[in-house]
Each structure stands twice: as C-alpha cells, then as structure tokens.
Design a protein around this motif. Structure first.
Motif, PDB file in Angstrom:
ATOM      1  N   GLY A  93       1.894   6.650  -1.322  1.00 17.79           N
ATOM      2  CA  GLY A  93       1.525   5.240  -1.188  1.00 17.79           C
ATOM      3  C   GLY A  93       0.773   4.715  -0.278  1.00 17.79           C
ATOM      4  N   THR A  94       0.669   3.393  -0.035  1.00 14.85           N
ATOM      5  CA  THR A  94      -0.406   2.790   0.905  1.00 14.85           C
ATOM      6  C   THR A  94       0.315   1.810   1.689  1.00 14.85           C
ATOM      7  OG1 THR A  94      -2.137   3.458  -0.490  1.00 14.85           O
ATOM      8  CG2 THR A  94      -2.605   1.755   1.168  1.00 14.85           C
ATOM      9  N   GLU A  95       0.141   1.703   3.121  1.00 13.10           N
ATOM     10  CA  GLU A  95       0.612   0.625   3.777  1.00 13.10           C
ATOM     11  C   GLU A  95      -0.392  -0.623   3.513  1.00 13.10           C
ATOM     12  OE1 GLU A  95       1.435   1.559   7.827  1.00 13.10           O
ATOM     13  OE2 GLU A  95       0.992  -0.432   8.668  1.00 13.10           O
ATOM     14  N   VAL A  96       0.305  -1.731   3.242  1.00  9.28           N
ATOM     15  CA  VAL A  96      -0.563  -3.020   2.872  1.00  9.28           C
ATOM     16  C   VAL A  96       0.069  -3.970   4.232  1.00  9.28           C
ATOM     17  CG1 VAL A  96      -1.308  -4.869   1.525  1.00  9.28           C
ATOM     18  CG2 VAL A  96      -1.012  -2.359   0.508  1.00  9.28           C
ATOM     19  N   SER A  97      -0.893  -4.901   4.907  1.00 17.42           N
ATOM     20  CA  SER A  97      -0.415  -5.790   5.765  1.00 17.42           C
ATOM     21  C   SER A  97      -0.108  -7.076   5.035  1.00 17.42           C
ATOM     22  CB  SER A  97      -1.635  -5.959   6.660  1.00 17.42           C
ATOM     23  OG  SER A  97      -1.685  -5.037   7.482  1.00 17.42           O
ATOM     24  N   ILE A  98       0.806  -7.755   5.504  1.00 14.52           N
ATOM     25  CA  ILE A  98       1.341  -9.061   5.169  1.00 14.52           C
ATOM     26  C   ILE A  98       0.749 -10.221   5.959  1.00 14.52           C
ATOM     27  CG2 ILE A  98       3.186 -10.777   4.598  1.00 14.52           C
ATOM     28  CD1 ILE A  98       4.926  -8.251   4.063  1.00 14.52           C
ATOM     29  N   GLU A  99      -0.192 -11.049   5.549  1.00  8.66           N
ATOM     30  CA  GLU A  99      -0.536 -12.337   6.121  1.00  8.66           C
ATOM     31  C   GLU A  99      -0.198 -13.486   5.672  1.00  8.66           C
ATOM     32  OE1 GLU A  99      -4.931 -11.893   6.380  1.00  8.66           O
ATOM     33  OE2 GLU A  99      -4.943  -9.818   6.769  1.00  8.66           O
ATOM     34  N   PRO A 100       0.224 -14.366   6.376  1.00 11.13           N
ATOM     35  CA  PRO A 100       0.737 -15.555   5.894  1.00 11.13           C
ATOM     36  C   PRO A 100      -0.307 -16.445   4.918  1.00 11.13           C
ATOM     37  CG  PRO A 100       1.105 -15.387   8.265  1.00 11.13           C
ATOM     38  CD  PRO A 100       0.251 -14.390   7.734  1.00 11.13           C
ATOM     39  N   GLY A 156       2.574 -14.069   1.136  1.00  7.34           N
ATOM     40  CA  GLY A 156       2.846 -13.617   2.483  1.00  7.34           C
ATOM     41  C   GLY A 156       3.338 -14.843   3.243  1.00  7.34           C
ATOM     42  N   VAL A 157       4.421 -14.649   4.215  1.00  7.57           N
ATOM     43  CA  VAL A 157       4.975 -16.074   4.798  1.00  7.57           C
ATOM     44  C   VAL A 157       4.761 -15.802   6.371  1.00  7.57           C
ATOM     45  CG1 VAL A 157       7.379 -17.266   5.268  1.00  7.57           C
ATOM     46  CG2 VAL A 157       6.806 -16.510   3.007  1.00  7.57           C
ATOM     47  N   PHE A 158       5.393 -14.274   6.706  1.00  4.78           N
ATOM     48  CA  PHE A 158       5.305 -13.937   8.061  1.00  4.78           C
ATOM     49  C   PHE A 158       4.568 -12.656   8.054  1.00  4.78           C
ATOM     50  CE2 PHE A 158       7.956 -17.331   9.157  1.00  4.78           C
ATOM     51  CZ  PHE A 158       8.914 -17.328   8.583  1.00  4.78           C
ATOM     52  N   GLU A 159       3.844 -12.281   9.109  1.00  3.57           N
ATOM     53  CA  GLU A 159       3.303 -11.039   9.178  1.00  3.57           C
ATOM     54  C   GLU A 159       4.086  -9.733   9.138  1.00  3.57           C
ATOM     55  OE1 GLU A 159       0.609 -11.239  12.681  1.00  3.57           O
ATOM     56  OE2 GLU A 159      -0.844 -12.821  11.864  1.00  3.57           O
ATOM     57  N   GLY A 160       3.437  -8.703   8.455  1.00  3.76           N
ATOM     58  CA  GLY A 160       4.550  -7.723   8.301  1.00  3.76           C
ATOM     59  C   GLY A 160       3.836  -6.727   7.605  1.00  3.76           C
ATOM     60  N   ARG A 161       4.371  -5.726   7.135  1.00  2.00           N
ATOM     61  CA  ARG A 161       3.800  -4.426   6.228  1.00  2.00           C
ATOM     62  C   ARG A 161       4.644  -4.422   5.004  1.00  2.00           C
ATOM     63  NH1 ARG A 161       4.389   0.057   9.984  1.00  2.00           N
ATOM     64  NH2 ARG A 161       6.558  -0.950  10.460  1.00  2.00           N
ATOM     65  N   VAL A 162       4.285  -3.738   3.992  1.00  2.00           N
ATOM     66  CA  VAL A 162       4.752  -3.277   2.700  1.00  2.00           C
ATOM     67  C   VAL A 162       4.300  -1.979   2.446  1.00  2.00           C
ATOM     68  CG1 VAL A 162       5.341  -5.698   1.732  1.00  2.00           C
ATOM     69  CG2 VAL A 162       3.170  -4.632   1.322  1.00  2.00           C
ATOM     70  N   LEU A 163       5.149  -1.359   1.906  1.00  2.35           N
ATOM     71  CA  LEU A 163       4.534  -0.108   1.391  1.00  2.35           C
ATOM     72  C   LEU A 163       4.475  -0.185  -0.252  1.00  2.35           C
ATOM     73  CD1 LEU A 163       4.155   2.954   1.492  1.00  2.35           C
ATOM     74  CD2 LEU A 163       6.560   3.587   1.101  1.00  2.35           C
ATOM     75  N   ARG A 164       3.330  -0.042  -0.755  1.00  3.23           N
ATOM     76  CA  ARG A 164       2.665  -0.006  -1.962  1.00  3.23           C
ATOM     77  C   ARG A 164       2.796   1.267  -2.594  1.00  3.23           C
ATOM     78  NH1 ARG A 164      -3.273  -2.252  -2.972  1.00  3.23           N
ATOM     79  NH2 ARG A 164      -3.637  -0.199  -2.453  1.00  3.23           N
ATOM     80  N   VAL A 165       3.408   1.529  -3.775  1.00  6.82           N
ATOM     81  CA  VAL A 165       3.614   2.674  -4.481  1.00  6.82           C
ATOM     82  C   VAL A 165       3.079   2.675  -5.654  1.00  6.82           C
ATOM     83  CG1 VAL A 165       4.899   4.811  -5.029  1.00  6.82           C
ATOM     84  CG2 VAL A 165       5.245   3.489  -2.840  1.00  6.82           C
ATOM     85  N   PRO A 166       2.056   3.246  -6.306  1.00  8.17           N
ATOM     86  CA  PRO A 166       1.775   3.290  -7.801  1.00  8.17           C
ATOM     87  C   PRO A 166       2.907   3.555  -8.578  1.00  8.17           C
ATOM     88  CG  PRO A 166      -0.017   4.593  -6.633  1.00  8.17           C
ATOM     89  CD  PRO A 166       1.244   4.143  -5.583  1.00  8.17           C
TER      90      PRO A 166
END
Length: 463
Positions: A27-34, A97-107
């Motif tokens: 997967g890939t780490e993706v940042s969350i931005e409001p 996005g609501v609050f900054e953070g991270r998600v793991l994106r897996v194909p």
C-alpha cells in the motif's frame, strides 16, 4: 508508514508483523488534509482506505446538495476496496478530509491477494458486507421507483382526465339537446303538423350527413351567420340557437328554402329546431364515443404496459410494448418532443413482457431527459436473423466517452435524486442479457445518443 502504526488497530488483530509488513509494502501512506477529497462517490472502488489517525467525512450528493452520511474518525475504520471482490464495485460516498492525519491506501487487487493468502474466510465476510451495501442501495432505488410510479400515475390521470371531462361535458349538453328535441316535437304536435309534412321534413333531414362534413371553422362561421340572417327574416326567434348546429352539419340556404316550402309559417321554427337538435345530438354522441374510446385505449395501454394479465415467459409483441410505453410517458412527450416510428415486420418473441417495458421506459425517459424535453426520438425496429433489433435514438448533445464507458455500471448515474425512472442502465442490461440472452449497447453516432437492444426471438432453454 511503520508496522507499529498498524499493530494497535483492532482491525488488524490476529495479523503478525510479517503480514502487517506485507500490507504496508503493498500500500501507500496518504495524508489527510481538511477539505481535500481522497476518493469520490460513484467512481471505481479501486483502493481500500484504512484510517490511521485524523478524520474523514463520508459525503453523498443528494439533490443539489452534499450531505454528510457518516464520519471515519476512529483508527481502523475503512472504506472502499470493493473491486477486490466485485469488478463493478464503486465508492458509495466521497471521502473528504476533516482533521489532519493519515490513511493507508491499498490497491483492491493487493487486498484480494493478501486476504486470500492469509484468511480466505475474510473474503466471504467482506462479500457479505458488500451485499448489505447493495441491499441498502436497492432500497433507495425502490423509493425512487415509487416516486417515478407516482409521476407516471399523475401523467396517466391527466391523460384520462381530458377525455373523461370531454365525455362529461358532452353528456351534460346531450341532456339539454334531448329536452329541446322533445319540446320541439311537442310544439309541432300543437301546430297540427301533418304526417306528410313531418315525413317530408325527415327526408330532408336524412339528406344531411353531419359526420361526413369537414368544413373549415371560418366557413362554418360564415354559413352560421347566413343561416341566422335567413331565419330572422322568416320570423324565427331562436335563430342564433338553431343556426349553429345546422351550419355545423353542412346545411346551406338552399336546403333551408326547401324546408320552408314543406312547413307552414307556424311550424317552421319548431320544425327546424327539431332538425337542429337531432344534428346536435349526433355530434354530441360522437364526442362521447370518441372520448370513451380514448379512455378504453388508455386502459388497454396500461394493461399492456403492466402485463398484469400475462404469465412470465410469453409470446410478446415488441411494437405493442413500445407503444404502451409511449402512452405511459405521454405527459413527458407532449411538449417539444417528436417521436418518429420506423417499425419493421417483427415476429413475436419469447420474453418477459413486463420487464421489457421497464427497459423501454428507461431508454425513452433517458432520451427525453438528454434532450431537456425538446427534440426528436427515433424508434426503429427490425428482424435480423434469429434476433429482433430495437434502436432508440435521440437528438440530444450525446453521451461523453467517459459517461458511455461507465453507463452500465451498478449505481452509476448522472441524474439527481428523484430524476429518471429509478431503473439504471445496469438493471436494464441485466434484464436484456441475463433474462433474455440478448445485448444492449451504445452505438457510436456523430450526434445524439443511440442505444441498440438485440433480443433472440426464441429463448435458449439451456441458458
């Protein structure tokens, strides 16, 4: 992203560090931005999104507004990835996005391979979740279909109301005309008209055939004025009442002179009043017949459309189904839409007629919407070998390639809630392909949109 970031998430309890490492590697780490959207409602769910920290709103487009239907704010919550188990899987909401953070994106493909390797049962569980989502969506579509049914019912009520009102008006007028007819006969009897005179007047009356006359309205008005003037000169007090039905029936001044020669002065007005009343009664009865026949035709069309007196798989008249569908959609076709029919010689086909009518409804309704209610719909049918071909074309702006590529996907639509029939092209496709062994395709055209439906004349019993 590190294994430590995922180890504490309840979603991954039971997985060892090696398995978590494989998940991170795939997967890939993706940042969350409001305010930034990570995935979009209706698009292919090609990725599985797992919340590590922060928060996402799940947003759906309802009518003209975006509505928040849920929030991912607990680490381990996930969305998407449906294409790991269904190639038609789409995102049911937009992730914003609501609050900054991270998600793991897996194909989705990686997710499928890993779950099959680690825990095959997990695939079955997620398929169940996906089935639940489909069930919820189907319920929403059913509600849309009920709204559409109400719209069709309102349109049909309007169609029936017109001839029903015309028949009621004609019946009311007929009552008055019949009363005048009786009164005029009573006056003739009081005037001691002879049997010879009455027979001669009736012979003159039968020379006129109101139904066969098709005069121009302006010509009728001119003739009415001429007859009214003639009646007034001959002492007839109700000249304006008697002149109208006589003129409408095609009576001329020469006929009036012949009637005057038969009747004496005292019997001229009641005699002509009697003749005019018979003509008016014939006209009104004709209006009642036409109106009630129209109502009967509408009821027959509804019966044909719903197929409420038919079994499941039956010999089906494709042209009759198309015509009954056009009747049901008449309220949308009346203003600005021209329907051009080019029907070939078609055999009856083995089909589920009621389901086919749902398909015709969807395709014709889509065509009207594509043209924004103004344009031309061309319906062509022909027999081709062992199949029947139906083409429905519109003169709208056409379907963009990106829309055409996804037109038959489940849950995909370009219409707002409450618009359309509630029957997507994906369901129309299943009716044609799975229920009838046919095909439905979008043909490339320089302008407008053309859909082709191809159905076998005989169903394959082994299908």
């Amino acid at each position: 992203m590190r294994v430590e970031d995922l180890r504490g998430l309840g979603l991954f309890h039971g997985l060892d560090d090696v398995q978590l490492g494989q998940l991170i590697e795939g997967g890939t780490e993706v940042s969350i931005e409001p305010g930034v959207e990570l995935f979009h409602e209706g698009e292919h769910a090609d990725y599985w999104w797992v919340l590590v920290d922060g928060a996402l709103d799940l947003v759906r487009h309802v009518g003209r507004e975006d509505s928040v239907v849920g929030r991912m704010d607990v680490p381990g919550r996930w969305a998407g990835g449906f294409r790991a188990w269904d190639e038609r899987g789409v995102y049911l909401a937009t992730g914003r996005g609501v609050f900054e953070g991270r998600v793991l994106r897996v194909p989705a493909q990686v997710l499928r391979e890993l779950t099959d390797s680690w825990f095959p049962l997990g695939g079955h569980l997620i398929q169940g979740v996906y089935g639940t989502a489909r069930s919820i969506e189907a319920t929403a579509r059913q509600r849309q279909s009920l709204v559409t049914l109400g719209t069709l019912a309102a349109g049909l009520a309007h169609e029936i109301n017109n001839p029903a009102a015309a028949a009621a008006r004609a019946a009311d007028s007929l009552e008055s005309v019949c009363q005048t007819l009786i009164t005029s006969l009573d006056r003739l009897a009081q005037g001691e008209i002879s049997a010879t005179q009455l027979a001669a007047l009736d012979k003159l009356r039968r020379e006129i055939e109101p139904q066969a006359v098709g005069l121009d309205p302006l010509d009728i008005a001119d003739q009415e004025n001429a007859i009214a003037t003639w009646l007034a000169r001959h002492g007839v007090e109700r000249d304006w009442v008697i002149a109208q039905p006589l003129a409408a029936a095609g009576v001329d001044l020469a006929w009036c002179e012949r009637a005057a020669a038969v009747l004496d002065v005292d019997n001229l007005e009641p005699g002509l009043d009697w003749v005019a009343s018979t003509f008016a009664a014939v006209t009104l009865l004709s209006e009642v017949k036409v109106s009630t026949r129209r109502i009967s035709d509408l009821v027959a069309a509804v019966r044909s459309y719903s197929q409420m007196d038919r079994g499941s798989l039956q010999p089906t008249d494709v042209e009759a189904g198309l015509e009954s569908t056009l009747v049901m959609l008449a309220h949308k076709l009346r203003d600005g839409v021209e329907v051009v029919r080019e029907y070939g010689e078609l055999p009856r086909i083995e089909a589920y007629a009621g389901e086919l009518n749902q398909v015709w409804t969807n395709l014709i309704d889509n065509a009207v919407d594509a043209m924004d209610g103004v344009g031309k719909i061309h319906i062509t049918t022909r027999a081709e070998g062992t199949d029947v071909i139906v083409l429905i074309a519109d003169t709208g702006p056409g379907m963009p390639p990106e829309v055409a590529a996804r037109a038959f996907e489940a849950f995909y639509t370009t219409k707002d809630v409450g618009k359309g029939t509630g029957l997507g092209l994906d369901i129309a496709q299943r009716i044609i392909t799975e229920r009838h062994g046919g095909t439905i395709t979008i043909l490339p055209t320089p302008t407008g949109t053309t859909l082709q439906v191809q159905i076998p004349i005989r169903q394959d019993p082994h299908r």
